[in-house]
Each structure stands twice: as C-alpha cells, then as structure tokens.
Design a protein around this motif. Structure first.
Motif, PDB file in Angstrom:
ATOM      1  N   LEU A 210       0.837  -1.205   0.000  1.00 31.82           N
ATOM      2  CA  LEU A 210       0.000   0.000   0.000  1.00 31.82           C
ATOM      3  C   LEU A 210       0.869   1.250   0.000  1.00 31.82           C
ATOM      4  O   LEU A 210       1.812   1.348   0.804  1.00 31.82           O
ATOM      5  CB  LEU A 210      -0.884   0.027   1.261  1.00 31.82           C
ATOM      6  CG  LEU A 210      -2.064  -0.930   1.288  1.00 31.82           C
ATOM      7  CD1 LEU A 210      -2.756  -0.858   2.665  1.00 31.82           C
ATOM      8  CD2 LEU A 210      -3.064  -0.595   0.181  1.00 31.82           C
ATOM      9  N   ASP A 211       0.523   2.209  -0.854  1.00 32.07           N
ATOM     10  CA  ASP A 211       1.225   3.490  -0.828  1.00 32.07           C
ATOM     11  C   ASP A 211       0.759   4.284   0.392  1.00 32.07           C
ATOM     12  O   ASP A 211      -0.302   4.019   0.944  1.00 32.07           O
ATOM     13  CB  ASP A 211       0.900   4.297  -2.091  1.00 32.07           C
ATOM     14  CG  ASP A 211       1.562   3.683  -3.312  1.00 32.07           C
ATOM     15  OD1 ASP A 211       2.566   2.954  -3.126  1.00 32.07           O
ATOM     16  OD2 ASP A 211       1.046   3.894  -4.430  1.00 32.07           O
ATOM     17  N   LEU A 212       1.556   5.281   0.750  1.00 33.50           N
ATOM     18  CA  LEU A 212       1.191   6.152   1.859  1.00 33.50           C
ATOM     19  C   LEU A 212       0.507   7.398   1.332  1.00 33.50           C
ATOM     20  O   LEU A 212       0.807   7.855   0.224  1.00 33.50           O
ATOM     21  CB  LEU A 212       2.443   6.572   2.625  1.00 33.50           C
ATOM     22  CG  LEU A 212       3.273   5.459   3.237  1.00 33.50           C
ATOM     23  CD1 LEU A 212       4.552   6.024   3.841  1.00 33.50           C
ATOM     24  CD2 LEU A 212       2.465   4.726   4.305  1.00 33.50           C
ATOM     25  N   ARG A 213      -0.380   7.963   2.169  1.00 33.97           N
ATOM     26  CA  ARG A 213      -0.988   9.246   1.788  1.00 33.97           C
ATOM     27  C   ARG A 213       0.108  10.319   1.705  1.00 33.97           C
ATOM     28  O   ARG A 213       0.073  11.184   0.850  1.00 33.97           O
ATOM     29  CB  ARG A 213      -2.050   9.627   2.823  1.00 33.97           C
ATOM     30  CG  ARG A 213      -3.052  10.637   2.341  1.00 33.97           C
ATOM     31  CD  ARG A 213      -4.313  10.598   3.171  1.00 33.97           C
ATOM     32  NE  ARG A 213      -4.103  10.999   4.548  1.00 33.97           N
ATOM     33  CZ  ARG A 213      -4.033  12.258   4.948  1.00 33.97           C
ATOM     34  NH1 ARG A 213      -4.129  13.244   4.075  1.00 33.97           N
ATOM     35  NH2 ARG A 213      -3.846  12.552   6.205  1.00 33.97           N
ATOM     36  N   GLN A 214       1.093  10.216   2.630  1.00 35.71           N
ATOM     37  CA  GLN A 214       2.238  11.137   2.579  1.00 35.71           C
ATOM     38  C   GLN A 214       3.497  10.311   2.346  1.00 35.71           C
ATOM     39  O   GLN A 214       4.050   9.735   3.282  1.00 35.71           O
ATOM     40  CB  GLN A 214       2.370  11.903   3.889  1.00 35.71           C
ATOM     41  CG  GLN A 214       1.246  12.896   4.086  1.00 35.71           C
ATOM     42  CD  GLN A 214       1.242  13.489   5.478  1.00 35.71           C
ATOM     43  OE1 GLN A 214       1.936  13.022   6.362  1.00 35.71           O
ATOM     44  NE2 GLN A 214       0.439  14.503   5.654  1.00 35.71           N
ATOM     45  N   PRO A 215       3.959  10.230   1.096  1.00 30.86           N
ATOM     46  CA  PRO A 215       5.106   9.351   0.799  1.00 30.86           C
ATOM     47  C   PRO A 215       6.352   9.697   1.618  1.00 30.86           C
ATOM     48  O   PRO A 215       7.185   8.832   1.870  1.00 30.86           O
ATOM     49  CB  PRO A 215       5.360   9.594  -0.697  1.00 30.86           C
ATOM     50  CG  PRO A 215       4.097  10.199  -1.218  1.00 30.86           C
ATOM     51  CD  PRO A 215       3.440  10.917  -0.084  1.00 30.86           C
ATOM     52  N   ASP A 216       6.475  10.959   2.059  1.00 32.54           N
ATOM     53  CA  ASP A 216       7.675  11.361   2.814  1.00 32.54           C
ATOM     54  C   ASP A 216       7.418  11.382   4.320  1.00 32.54           C
ATOM     55  O   ASP A 216       8.070  12.122   5.067  1.00 32.54           O
ATOM     56  CB  ASP A 216       8.144  12.743   2.347  1.00 32.54           C
ATOM     57  CG  ASP A 216       7.076  13.813   2.578  1.00 32.54           C
ATOM     58  OD1 ASP A 216       5.887  13.448   2.807  1.00 32.54           O
ATOM     59  OD2 ASP A 216       7.413  15.006   2.549  1.00 32.54           O
ATOM     60  N   LEU A 217       6.490  10.534   4.803  1.00 34.72           N
ATOM     61  CA  LEU A 217       6.111  10.562   6.224  1.00 34.72           C
ATOM     62  C   LEU A 217       7.319  10.398   7.145  1.00 34.72           C
ATOM     63  O   LEU A 217       7.486  11.150   8.109  1.00 34.72           O
ATOM     64  CB  LEU A 217       5.078   9.449   6.506  1.00 34.72           C
ATOM     65  CG  LEU A 217       4.461   9.455   7.903  1.00 34.72           C
ATOM     66  CD1 LEU A 217       3.629  10.704   8.141  1.00 34.72           C
ATOM     67  CD2 LEU A 217       3.583   8.206   8.112  1.00 34.72           C
ATOM     68  N   ILE A 218       8.174   9.418   6.842  1.00 39.91           N
ATOM     69  CA  ILE A 218       9.328   9.163   7.718  1.00 39.91           C
ATOM     70  C   ILE A 218      10.229  10.399   7.799  1.00 39.91           C
ATOM     71  O   ILE A 218      10.657  10.787   8.881  1.00 39.91           O
ATOM     72  CB  ILE A 218      10.128   7.936   7.206  1.00 39.91           C
ATOM     73  CG1 ILE A 218       9.427   6.662   7.644  1.00 39.91           C
ATOM     74  CG2 ILE A 218      11.556   7.930   7.710  1.00 39.91           C
ATOM     75  CD1 ILE A 218       9.552   6.358   9.130  1.00 39.91           C
ATOM     76  N   SER A 219      10.485  11.045   6.665  1.00 43.39           N
ATOM     77  CA  SER A 219      11.374  12.214   6.773  1.00 43.39           C
ATOM     78  C   SER A 219      10.676  13.374   7.481  1.00 43.39           C
ATOM     79  O   SER A 219      11.337  14.163   8.162  1.00 43.39           O
ATOM     80  CB  SER A 219      11.982  12.622   5.440  1.00 43.39           C
ATOM     81  OG  SER A 219      10.993  12.759   4.498  1.00 43.39           O
TER      82      SER A 219
END
Ligand code: R1P
Ligand code: URA
Length: 290
Positions: A210-219
């Motif tokens: 599944l993709d994330l709603r915010q692809p850069d969540l970790i950063s």
C-alpha cells in the motif's frame, strides 16, 4: 454514588473484566510488556511465582524478585489496550469492588508502572540494540480525543507543530513522563521523545503493497524540530503504546515510565540481529533497578 455494573464490570470471581485480576494481585510496582511471551522471560528470574493468570492478550505473573513482590502483565499492541490496562489497574487499587465507590482523594494509591517494550529508531544516531527511556511521548492515536488531558504550554506547542508538519486534521497529544522514575530506571540510557503510532505499517511510514498518503512521512517525523527555552526537541523513536501510558498515568496520578529496546532503525534501514539480547538486557536492567 456506586459505579454501575455496566461501567465497572466485575467477573463472578471478583476479578476485573479484561485483566481477570483481583486487587490482591497488584504490587506497588508493575512491569508491563506488549508481547505475552515476554512475561515468562521476566518471571523466569523470580525467586518464586505465586500466581499465573491469562485472559486474551493480558498474561499476568505475580511473584518475588530478590524479595520484592512484582506483577508483570502483557498488554498486546496499541493504545486501545492501554486504555483497558490503566483503567482496570487503577480500579483494582482505587475503587472498592464491594461498595463500587472510588477511594477518597487523600487515600488514592499511586502505582509505579514500567513499560519494557521494543521500538524503532527514527534518527541515525540511535543504534539498534540500544536502550532508550522516553521523556516526552507524542500520541498520533485517537485515545485523547476522549479524555480531558491537561497539557503544558510546551506540550501543546510540540503537538501543534507535529500536526502542522504532518498535515494532520487533528492535533496529536504530547505528555512528559514522570522525571523521578525516568532518572531512576533509565539511568545511562538514551533519553528520547517517543512517537506513539496507531499502527505498525502505514502510520510508521512502512510500505509493503500500500502506498502512503504522505510518501515522505518518515522524513517528516525525522526532520521535525521544536525550539524552546528547554532546548531543541526532536522525535527519536516510535512504537504503539507509550503516549497512552503517559497520558492516562498523568490523569490518574500513577508514575509511569517507558523503556525501549531499539530493534529497528528507519534512518539506516537496519533491524537488530541482537534484538533478543537487547530485550533481555533491558529486562535485567529493569529488574535490578526496580
Ligand atoms: C510492534 O511490533 C509492537 O512492538 C512494540 C510496539 O509498541 C508494538 O506493540 O512494543 P512491544 O514490543 O512492547 O509490543
Ligand atoms: N515496534 C514498533 O512499533 N516499530 C518498530 O519499528 C519496532 C518496534
């Protein structure tokens, strides 16, 4: 006013609904773990085990370590279980199960609750295999939408900053834990600020199919900073329970600390080959300091 049977549910044997424990099973200091299999890893060090009880994910061993009576309880995963754990523990010591009345304020009992858990590091300088004690916990879960938690100015600022930087539609909550217990049990450990997530995959930025709603969540987690008179605040690690413990502990007057064995590092992509060793070392440190 007695608390109705539908609100405080007491089993036929006099035990509290989910934990299945009687008031007599509760020691002043309680060790809690997520994984039910971690309970015997702790009680194997006891001089003697007097009681073993389980219901659902709540496995409890009561016994003595070097002459000190200890209760060890597993919680399973997530702050929804911490809501059950802390409310039922508090009921066991602060509500009379016969009259169903809460103790008067001046007679309230404060428990010491020590979480011994695993966690993922967010920052490259927090190595896998290390031990981290939580100073501030930030909850991304919804538990505090339902309780009147009082936060300090700094806690509100941090939580609001995280809401903005993650572009969330609700404000997370932020709670600083009990200083004395952190200093006593966490001596020599990395002191960190723990993010409590309502899941292990998407809410911790993990992508499988599944993709994330915010692809850069970790950063966004990694780069969040808040400057105040107390210095720079950054998020160091995440897991799934600590903020619930710290918030409910504050509201009910119990001392709580979260000790974390760092088993993964999301900046370096490592998973600890020595995760069991890190957890066992944390257990021994906890038992010897408690
Ligand atoms: C996820 O693997 C689980 O591990 C962490 C998280 O908080 C979550 O419960 O803690 P425990 O090892 O104590 O379960
Ligand atoms: N527990 C978590 O919740 N996340 C991790 O990355 C490791 C342990």
């Amino acid at each position: 006013m007695p608390i109705p049977e539908s609100e405080l549910i007491i089993n036929r044997d006099g035990s509290v609904y989910h934990l299945n424990l009687l008031p007599d099973h509760i020691s002043d200091t309680i060790i809690t773990v997520g994984d039910p299999e971690r309970v015997p890893l702790i009680s194997q060090h006891f001089d003697s085990i007097e009681t073993q009880i389980h219901k659902r994910e709540f496995v409890t061993h009561v016994g003595y370590y070097k002459g000190k009576r200890l209760t060890v309880i597993s919680t399973g995963m997530g702050t929804d279980n911490i809501d059950i754990l802390i409310n039922e523990l508090d009921a066991l010591v602060n509500i009379d199960f016969v009259t169903r009345e809460a103790r008067p304020l001046e007679e309230r009992i404060a428990l010491r609750i020590v979480r011994v858990g695993t966690s993922g590091a967010l920052q490259a300088d927090i190595p896998v295999g290390s031990h981290l004690v939580t100073e501030h916990a930030v909850g991304l879960d919804s538990l505090m939408q339902f309780y009147p938690l009082v936060e300090t100015g700094l806690e509100v600022e941090v939580a609001t900053g995280i809401q903005q930087s993650l572009d969330l539609s609700y404000r997370p909550y932020c709670v600083r834990g009990t200083d004395l217990l952190r200093e006593q049990l966490g001596a020599g450990m990395i002191v960190g600020n723990t993010l409590t997530c309502p899941g292990f995959y998407g809410p911790q930025g993990r992508v499988l199919r599944l993709d994330l709603r915010q692809p850069d969540l970790i950063s966004r987690f990694q780069n969040f900073r808040h400057q105040s008179a107390e210095g720079e605040f950054r998020l160091t690690n995440f897991e799934m329970e600590t903020a619930g413990y710290y918030a409910l502990g504050r509201m009910l007057g119990h001392e709580v600390v979260s000790l974390n064995a760092i088993v993964a590092n999301r900046a370096t992509g490592e998973f600890a080959t020595n995760a069991e060793v890190a957890v066992n070392d944390l257990i021994m440190k906890t038992l010897d300091r408690i």
